[in-house]
Design a protein around this motif. Sequence first.
Motif, PDB file in Angstrom:
ATOM      1  N   LEU A 189     -18.248  -2.514  -8.063  1.00  0.00           N
ATOM      2  CA  LEU A 189     -18.195  -3.903  -8.502  1.00  0.00           C
ATOM      3  C   LEU A 189     -16.942  -4.201  -9.325  1.00  0.00           C
ATOM      4  N   SER A 190     -16.586  -3.288 -10.206  1.00  0.00           N
ATOM      5  CA  SER A 190     -15.417  -3.530 -11.051  1.00  0.00           C
ATOM      6  C   SER A 190     -14.132  -3.530 -10.224  1.00  0.00           C
ATOM      7  N   SER A 191     -14.057  -2.684  -9.209  1.00  0.00           N
ATOM      8  CA  SER A 191     -12.875  -2.680  -8.338  1.00  0.00           C
ATOM      9  C   SER A 191     -12.775  -3.989  -7.572  1.00  0.00           C
ATOM     10  N   THR A 192     -13.921  -4.490  -7.107  1.00  0.00           N
ATOM     11  CA  THR A 192     -13.941  -5.776  -6.409  1.00  0.00           C
ATOM     12  C   THR A 192     -13.514  -6.903  -7.347  1.00  0.00           C
ATOM     13  N   ALA A 193     -14.005  -6.853  -8.581  1.00  0.00           N
ATOM     14  CA  ALA A 193     -13.644  -7.876  -9.564  1.00  0.00           C
ATOM     15  C   ALA A 193     -12.150  -7.828  -9.876  1.00  0.00           C
ATOM     16  N   PHE A 194     -11.600  -6.627  -9.971  1.00  0.00           N
ATOM     17  CA  PHE A 194     -10.179  -6.501 -10.282  1.00  0.00           C
ATOM     18  C   PHE A 194      -9.317  -7.058  -9.158  1.00  0.00           C
ATOM     19  N   ILE A 195      -9.642  -6.720  -7.927  1.00  0.00           N
ATOM     20  CA  ILE A 195      -8.866  -7.238  -6.803  1.00  0.00           C
ATOM     21  C   ILE A 195      -8.994  -8.764  -6.735  1.00  0.00           C
ATOM     22  N   GLY A 196     -10.174  -9.286  -7.065  1.00  0.00           N
ATOM     23  CA  GLY A 196     -10.325 -10.738  -7.136  1.00  0.00           C
ATOM     24  C   GLY A 196      -9.416 -11.346  -8.196  1.00  0.00           C
TER      25      GLY A 196
ATOM     26  N   GLU B  33       0.829  -1.203   0.000  1.00  0.00           N
ATOM     27  CA  GLU B  33       0.000   0.000   0.000  1.00  0.00           C
ATOM     28  C   GLU B  33       0.866   1.257   0.000  1.00  0.00           C
ATOM     29  N   GLN B  34       1.925   1.248   0.793  1.00  0.00           N
ATOM     30  CA  GLN B  34       2.824   2.399   0.823  1.00  0.00           C
ATOM     31  C   GLN B  34       3.494   2.600  -0.530  1.00  0.00           C
ATOM     32  N   ALA B  35       3.924   1.501  -1.150  1.00  0.00           N
ATOM     33  CA  ALA B  35       4.583   1.596  -2.459  1.00  0.00           C
ATOM     34  C   ALA B  35       3.633   2.154  -3.508  1.00  0.00           C
TER      35      ALA B  35
ATOM     36  N   ARG C 214      -8.566  -6.930   1.811  1.00  0.00           N
ATOM     37  CA  ARG C 214      -9.033  -6.962   0.427  1.00  0.00           C
ATOM     38  C   ARG C 214     -10.010  -5.818   0.176  1.00  0.00           C
ATOM     39  N   SER C 215     -10.926  -5.581   1.115  1.00  0.00           N
ATOM     40  CA  SER C 215     -11.875  -4.469   0.988  1.00  0.00           C
ATOM     41  C   SER C 215     -11.162  -3.129   0.973  1.00  0.00           C
ATOM     42  N   ARG C 216     -10.086  -3.043   1.730  1.00  0.00           N
ATOM     43  CA  ARG C 216      -9.299  -1.797   1.731  1.00  0.00           C
ATOM     44  C   ARG C 216      -8.678  -1.538   0.361  1.00  0.00           C
ATOM     45  N   TRP C 217      -8.195  -2.608  -0.299  1.00  0.00           N
ATOM     46  CA  TRP C 217      -7.662  -2.440  -1.650  1.00  0.00           C
ATOM     47  C   TRP C 217      -8.767  -2.082  -2.649  1.00  0.00           C
ATOM     48  N   VAL C 218      -9.942  -2.670  -2.471  1.00  0.00           N
ATOM     49  CA  VAL C 218     -11.077  -2.319  -3.335  1.00  0.00           C
ATOM     50  C   VAL C 218     -11.383  -0.833  -3.216  1.00  0.00           C
TER      51      VAL C 218
ATOM     52  N   ARG D 150     -11.285   1.980  -6.105  1.00  0.00           N
ATOM     53  CA  ARG D 150     -12.533   2.702  -6.378  1.00  0.00           C
ATOM     54  C   ARG D 150     -12.341   4.207  -6.235  1.00  0.00           C
ATOM     55  N   ALA D 151     -11.677   4.639  -5.177  1.00  0.00           N
ATOM     56  CA  ALA D 151     -11.479   6.063  -4.943  1.00  0.00           C
ATOM     57  C   ALA D 151     -10.643   6.695  -6.060  1.00  0.00           C
ATOM     58  N   GLU D 152      -9.584   6.014  -6.475  1.00  0.00           N
ATOM     59  CA  GLU D 152      -8.743   6.549  -7.549  1.00  0.00           C
ATOM     60  C   GLU D 152      -9.503   6.579  -8.873  1.00  0.00           C
ATOM     61  N   ALA D 153     -10.321   5.541  -9.135  1.00  0.00           N
ATOM     62  CA  ALA D 153     -11.082   5.481 -10.378  1.00  0.00           C
ATOM     63  C   ALA D 153     -12.114   6.603 -10.437  1.00  0.00           C
ATOM     64  N   GLU D 154     -12.814   6.823  -9.348  1.00  0.00           N
ATOM     65  CA  GLU D 154     -13.842   7.866  -9.349  1.00  0.00           C
ATOM     66  C   GLU D 154     -13.218   9.255  -9.408  1.00  0.00           C
ATOM     67  N   ALA D 155     -12.040   9.424  -8.803  1.00  0.00           N
ATOM     68  CA  ALA D 155     -11.344  10.710  -8.922  1.00  0.00           C
ATOM     69  C   ALA D 155     -10.932  10.947 -10.371  1.00  0.00           C
ATOM     70  N   ALA D 156     -10.477   9.889 -11.054  1.00  0.00           N
ATOM     71  CA  ALA D 156     -10.107  10.024 -12.465  1.00  0.00           C
ATOM     72  C   ALA D 156     -11.336  10.331 -13.317  1.00  0.00           C
ATOM     73  N   ALA D 157     -12.469   9.744 -12.988  1.00  0.00           N
ATOM     74  CA  ALA D 157     -13.702  10.017 -13.725  1.00  0.00           C
ATOM     75  C   ALA D 157     -14.126  11.475 -13.550  1.00  0.00           C
ATOM     76  N   GLU D 158     -13.973  12.005 -12.352  1.00  0.00           N
ATOM     77  CA  GLU D 158     -14.324  13.409 -12.109  1.00  0.00           C
ATOM     78  C   GLU D 158     -13.442  14.351 -12.919  1.00  0.00           C
ATOM     79  N   ARG D 159     -12.209  13.924 -13.204  1.00  0.00           N
ATOM     80  CA  ARG D 159     -11.296  14.746 -14.014  1.00  0.00           C
ATOM     81  C   ARG D 159     -11.517  14.521 -15.504  1.00  0.00           C
ATOM     82  N   GLY D 160     -12.431  13.622 -15.861  1.00  0.00           N
ATOM     83  CA  GLY D 160     -12.693  13.338 -17.262  1.00  0.00           C
ATOM     84  C   GLY D 160     -11.728  12.360 -17.888  1.00  0.00           C
ATOM     85  N   GLU D 161     -10.911  11.694 -17.074  1.00  0.00           N
ATOM     86  CA  GLU D 161      -9.923  10.755 -17.606  1.00  0.00           C
ATOM     87  C   GLU D 161     -10.485   9.337 -17.725  1.00  0.00           C
ATOM     88  N   ALA D 162     -11.413   8.999 -16.866  1.00  0.00           N
ATOM     89  CA  ALA D 162     -11.972   7.646 -16.835  1.00  0.00           C
ATOM     90  C   ALA D 162     -13.463   7.703 -17.130  1.00  0.00           C
ATOM     91  N   ALA D 163     -13.999   6.555 -17.517  1.00  0.00           N
ATOM     92  CA  ALA D 163     -15.431   6.486 -17.797  1.00  0.00           C
ATOM     93  C   ALA D 163     -16.219   6.760 -16.514  1.00  0.00           C
TER      94      ALA D 163
END
Length: 225
Positions: A170-177, A84-86, A143-147, A151-164
């Motif tokens: 759900l997608s963050s949970t699927a990715f960590i899985g 997490e630190q890395a 695992r939930s902490r990684w989700v 999720r937080a980084e993805a939604e921040a990117a979406a707010e900047r118009g970089e991500a959908a």
Amino acid sequence: MAGKVRRPTGRYAGRSTQDRRAERRQRLLDAGMRLFGDSPGYRATSVAALCADAGLSTRQFYEEFRSLEEVLAALHLLVNDWAEQAAAEALAEASGLGLEERVAAAFRAYASAVTSEPRRIRIAFVEIVGVSPQLEHQRLSRRSRWVEFIRAEAEAAAERGEAAPRDYRLSSTAFIGAVNGLLHDWSAGWVDATLDEVVDELVLILLAMLLPPGRQTAGGPVTNG
């Protein structure tokens, strides 16, 4: 002066009791990393074997830990903390770059922290699974902490118009899985690929989850939607 009793200082050979206990604890953790993360593994290791590897007595073991399960729990948390630190440091260093570069930098930093030593992979993805209800709760909590991190980084990117713009829970949970499953299977020898190939594939999966439909990545077009 003859007969004068000196007060105990709590120091031995110039070292405090706290320092000596910290050293013993670290020696036990290092031994746990070697034995749990390699051969014979957590389930085949005894307290006596761990103490022999650490060069300590069983009495000293029980001064630091209540059980071998507690050693495994501490190691699992350590590996996750390092990763997490890395990842957080890599994101901060890549703050001026584009989404693809930031995502790749963060995930590769995570992967490097977890996979820099094969024993860490076994601790985080193999030995921890199914040990006890308490360790399952710890494993799923991290695992939930990684989700939430993803999720937080993805939604921040979406707010900047970089991500959908969408709900990424759900997608963050699927990715960590996918991360946990693929690294577990690779560590167990069930995946015919190099570690670099595994990491590259996971980066592509993460980018496909984030980028708007039709946007290209270095690995080809993204078809999510």
